[in-house]
Design a protein around this motif. Structure first.
Motif, mmCIF file in Angstrom:
data_model
loop_
_atom_site.group_PDB
_atom_site.id
_atom_site.type_symbol
_atom_site.label_atom_id
_atom_site.label_comp_id
_atom_site.label_asym_id
_atom_site.label_seq_id
_atom_site.Cartn_x
_atom_site.Cartn_y
_atom_site.Cartn_z
ATOM 1 N N ASN A 24 0.808 -1.228 0.000
ATOM 2 C CA ASN A 24 0.000 0.000 0.000
ATOM 3 C C ASN A 24 0.837 1.272 0.000
ATOM 4 N N LYS A 25 1.893 1.272 0.836
ATOM 5 C CA LYS A 25 2.678 2.511 1.040
ATOM 6 C C LYS A 25 3.743 2.650 -0.043
ATOM 7 N N SER A 26 3.672 3.764 -0.781
ATOM 8 C CA SER A 26 4.596 3.943 -1.912
ATOM 9 C C SER A 26 6.045 4.082 -1.444
ATOM 10 N N SER A 27 6.273 4.764 -0.291
ATOM 11 C CA SER A 27 7.653 4.969 0.183
ATOM 12 C C SER A 27 8.310 3.634 0.543
ATOM 13 N N VAL A 28 7.529 2.739 1.181
ATOM 14 C CA VAL A 28 8.040 1.422 1.584
ATOM 15 C C VAL A 28 8.367 0.599 0.336
ATOM 16 N N LEU A 29 7.461 0.642 -0.642
ATOM 17 C CA LEU A 29 7.651 -0.118 -1.872
ATOM 18 C C LEU A 29 8.869 0.376 -2.655
ATOM 19 N N SER A 30 9.019 1.715 -2.728
ATOM 20 C CA SER A 30 10.186 2.293 -3.449
ATOM 21 C C SER A 30 11.487 1.832 -2.822
ATOM 22 N N SER A 31 11.523 1.848 -1.486
ATOM 23 C CA SER A 31 12.735 1.441 -0.760
ATOM 24 C C SER A 31 13.092 -0.015 -1.097
ATOM 25 N N THR A 32 12.081 -0.893 -1.115
ATOM 26 C CA THR A 32 12.321 -2.307 -1.432
ATOM 27 C C THR A 32 12.786 -2.477 -2.875
ATOM 28 N N MET A 33 12.158 -1.728 -3.789
ATOM 29 C CA MET A 33 12.529 -1.844 -5.206
ATOM 30 C C MET A 33 13.946 -1.340 -5.458
ATOM 31 N N ASN A 34 14.400 -0.390 -4.622
ATOM 32 C CA ASN A 34 15.779 0.098 -4.736
ATOM 33 C C ASN A 34 16.782 -0.936 -4.242
ATOM 34 N N GLN A 35 16.356 -1.741 -3.243
ATOM 35 C CA GLN A 35 17.280 -2.716 -2.643
ATOM 36 C C GLN A 35 17.278 -4.066 -3.350
ATOM 37 N N LEU A 36 16.121 -4.459 -3.901
ATOM 38 C CA LEU A 36 16.000 -5.797 -4.493
ATOM 39 C C LEU A 36 15.584 -5.712 -5.953
ATOM 40 N N ASP A 37 15.943 -6.738 -6.694
ATOM 41 C CA ASP A 37 15.573 -6.803 -8.109
ATOM 42 C C ASP A 37 14.186 -7.454 -8.215
ATOM 43 N N ILE A 38 13.135 -6.645 -7.934
ATOM 44 C CA ILE A 38 11.764 -7.188 -7.932
ATOM 45 C C ILE A 38 10.835 -6.248 -8.683
ATOM 46 N N VAL A 39 9.626 -6.730 -8.965
ATOM 47 C CA VAL A 39 8.572 -5.885 -9.533
ATOM 48 C C VAL A 39 7.702 -5.408 -8.374
ATOM 49 N N GLY A 40 7.328 -4.133 -8.359
ATOM 50 C CA GLY A 40 6.477 -3.597 -7.295
ATOM 51 C C GLY A 40 5.126 -3.179 -7.836
ATOM 52 N N VAL A 41 4.056 -3.510 -7.082
ATOM 53 C CA VAL A 41 2.709 -3.045 -7.435
ATOM 54 C C VAL A 41 2.142 -2.347 -6.200
ATOM 55 N N GLN A 42 1.783 -1.052 -6.357
ATOM 56 C CA GLN A 42 1.272 -0.315 -5.201
ATOM 57 C C GLN A 42 -0.236 -0.469 -5.101
ATOM 58 N N GLY A 43 -0.721 -0.816 -3.907
ATOM 59 C CA GLY A 43 -2.163 -0.931 -3.701
ATOM 60 C C GLY A 43 -2.502 -1.975 -2.657
ATOM 61 N N ASN A 44 -3.805 -2.193 -2.469
ATOM 62 C CA ASN A 44 -4.316 -3.114 -1.465
ATOM 63 C C ASN A 44 -4.344 -4.531 -2.033
ATOM 64 N N GLY A 45 -3.635 -5.444 -1.393
ATOM 65 C CA GLY A 45 -3.536 -6.822 -1.885
ATOM 66 C C GLY A 45 -4.838 -7.594 -1.816
ATOM 67 N N ALA A 46 -5.837 -7.054 -1.101
ATOM 68 C CA ALA A 46 -7.139 -7.727 -1.035
ATOM 69 C C ALA A 46 -8.084 -7.175 -2.108
ATOM 70 N N SER A 47 -7.539 -6.368 -3.047
ATOM 71 C CA SER A 47 -8.353 -5.804 -4.126
ATOM 72 C C SER A 47 -8.155 -6.627 -5.396
ATOM 73 N N LEU A 48 -9.259 -6.950 -6.037
ATOM 74 C CA LEU A 48 -9.260 -7.758 -7.249
ATOM 75 C C LEU A 48 -8.394 -7.128 -8.341
ATOM 76 N N ASP A 49 -8.567 -5.809 -8.544
ATOM 77 C CA ASP A 49 -7.836 -5.104 -9.607
ATOM 78 C C ASP A 49 -6.328 -5.159 -9.378
ATOM 79 N N ILE A 50 -5.929 -4.960 -8.124
ATOM 80 C CA ILE A 50 -4.495 -4.944 -7.786
ATOM 81 C C ILE A 50 -3.885 -6.330 -8.019
ATOM 82 N N LEU A 51 -4.612 -7.383 -7.606
ATOM 83 C CA LEU A 51 -4.099 -8.749 -7.802
ATOM 84 C C LEU A 51 -3.993 -9.077 -9.292
#
Length: 461
Positions: A40-67
């Protein structure tokens, strides 16, 4: 997109990027999987994407659209590790409906424990994981040993692995392993020796020296007997336990300790938590007070305790009060520490047996992922890494493709850096000897410095 061969890439979605989510994503990313993190939190996601080679999706994981954006329909596994149990359950239900092959939910509320077990299949859960309950089990295992012994279990808890440093006056110093076993009449196996940054897979003629770090394996009882004989462990059983902090780990741990007939004393600073603990555990002694107050600890008979466990939310406080307990002669001292950077300090202080719930959780999930990969094209049942990832302990299932069924181990040409440690035949685990013959359907535990063994025939040179 089926489950891949061992060593193949799996598509894994991690929902929730807190301490546990990040630890899981980091470990699975290091193993070479294709990781997508939903947060959900963009700052947390950005930090992880800077540290790891992963794909990030911002949003609520219990939402159909986000999944759907995270492409859950083509995923091998979704791990829901947000801080809310209900969100994790909904996440897994949706993921399963959308076509995720497997789902794992982090479920922490003790009240949900039995419920989840009952409806696990309906929820489509492959596994539910409770970090605090897992941490409580680790603590229970660790307090059977002393602070200087680092213990982990393997092969569904049948075998324990213990790591210990050889001190100046140790009876092990300057002795060959075969002589140690003969003199101690021990049933433990030396499986790794760390010396000056190098790792040796030993044999009977290997000499153990002061400052070596040795890894041994055996059942809990066998290891206990051995450590008592060499003077690393006292014969005294654990009867009285003091816990500082009244959170969820304390809840699970108290339950386990009371079942074993131990006396439990809990010190908690928040009054409402004290009231809850008193209601749940009338047999325990609950004290409303500040567990970091040294005078309070002494007035509550700290020096008479067999074990002291620091479970406050503050790493530094846990380390300081653990040092205080250690200086007052408590044999078993365990601090909860979330920050890895404190590991070096804990080693120096002789507090190697610290508890890090997020790592316990991440390790359990990584072991599960490895087992998933192994369902096709491999006969590895479980695998853990030891000695700073330089050594692997593997459990193989013996299938009919094995080229050495019914051949004595002493007649096998086994590759250098590998030892066959245990063979489980019809549910009974025994230490392997030269005369042991491996049979169809046995499981075999191997300790290996050779990385990447994926088939039992790979042991042969």
């Amino acid at each position: 997109m089926g489950i891949h061969f061992f060593g193949g890439v799996m598509k894994i979605i991690v929902v929730g990027d807190g301490k546990v989510g990040f630890a899981i994503a980091k470990q699975l990313n290091q193993e070479g999987h294709d990781i997508t993190v939903v947060e959900n939190k963009s700052s947390v996601l950005s930090s992880t994407m800077n540290q790891l080679d992963i794909v990030g999706v911002q949003g609520n994981g219990a939402s159909l659209d986000i999944l759907m954006e995270a492409r859950v329909s083509s995923s091998d596994l979704l791990i829901a590790a947000t801080s809310t149990d209900e969100v994790n359950i909904i996440c897994c239900l949706l993921a399963k409906k959308l076509g995720a092959r497997h789902t794992i939910a982090r479920i922490r509320n003790p009240e949900y424990n039995n419920t989840v077990r009952l409806i696990k299949d309906e929820l489509g859960l492959s596994m539910s994981i409770n970090p605090e309950q897992a941490a409580a089990r680790e603590i229970l295992r660790a307090i059977r040993f002393s602070n200087s012994i680092k213990v982990s279990s393997f092969a569904k808890g049948r075998i324990e692995l213990a790591e210990v440093k050889v001190t100046e006056h140790s009876p092990l110093s300057n002795m060959r392993i075969c002589d140690i076993n003969r003199r101690m009449k021990s049933e433990v196996l030396f499986v790794a020796v760390q010396r000056n940054g190098e790792v040796i897979i030993p044999n009977g003629n290997t000499v153990i020296y002061e400052k070596d770090r040795v890894t041994l394996t055996g059942s809990t009882t066998q290891l206990e007997k051995f450590f008592i004989k060499v003077g690393i462990l006292s014969n005294r059983t654990v009867n009285e336990v003091m816990i500082v902090g009244g959170g969820r780990i304390t809840y699970y741990l108290t339950n386990m300790l009371l079942e074993l007939g131990m006396d439990v004393k809990i010190i908690e600073i928040k009054k409402d938590k004290c009231v809850n603990l008193v209601e749940k555990f009338p047999q325990a002694t609950v004290i409303h007070g500040d567990g970091t107050d040294h005078e309070l600890l002494l007035s509550e008979s700290l020096e008479e305790m067999d074990a002291f466990i620091a479970l406050t939310d503050n790493d530094e406080e846990n380390v300081i009060i653990s040092m205080f307990a250690q200086s007052h002669g408590v044999t078993h001292v365990l601090p909860k520490v979330n920050r890895v950077s404190l590991g070096f300090l804990l080693d120096k202080l002789g507090l190697e047996n610290s508890i890090t719930p997020k790592f316990i959780t991440a390790n359990q999930i990584v072991q599960y992922v490895r087992a998933m990969q192994n369902t096709v094209g491999s006969n590895v049942e479980s695998l853990i890494k030891l000695v700073n990832d330089k050594v692997e302990a593997l459990e193989f299932r013996v299938r009919d493709n094995c080229r050495f069924i019914d051949v004595p181990i002493k007649d096998l040409n086994i590759r250098k850096g590998i030892i066959i440690a245990y063979v489980t035949h019809k549910g009974v685990s025994k230490m392997a000897t030269g005369d042991t013959r491996i049979q169809l359907s046995d499981t075999v535990i191997i300790i290996s410095k050779v990385a990447g063994l994926r088939d039992i025939n790979d042991l042969l040179s």
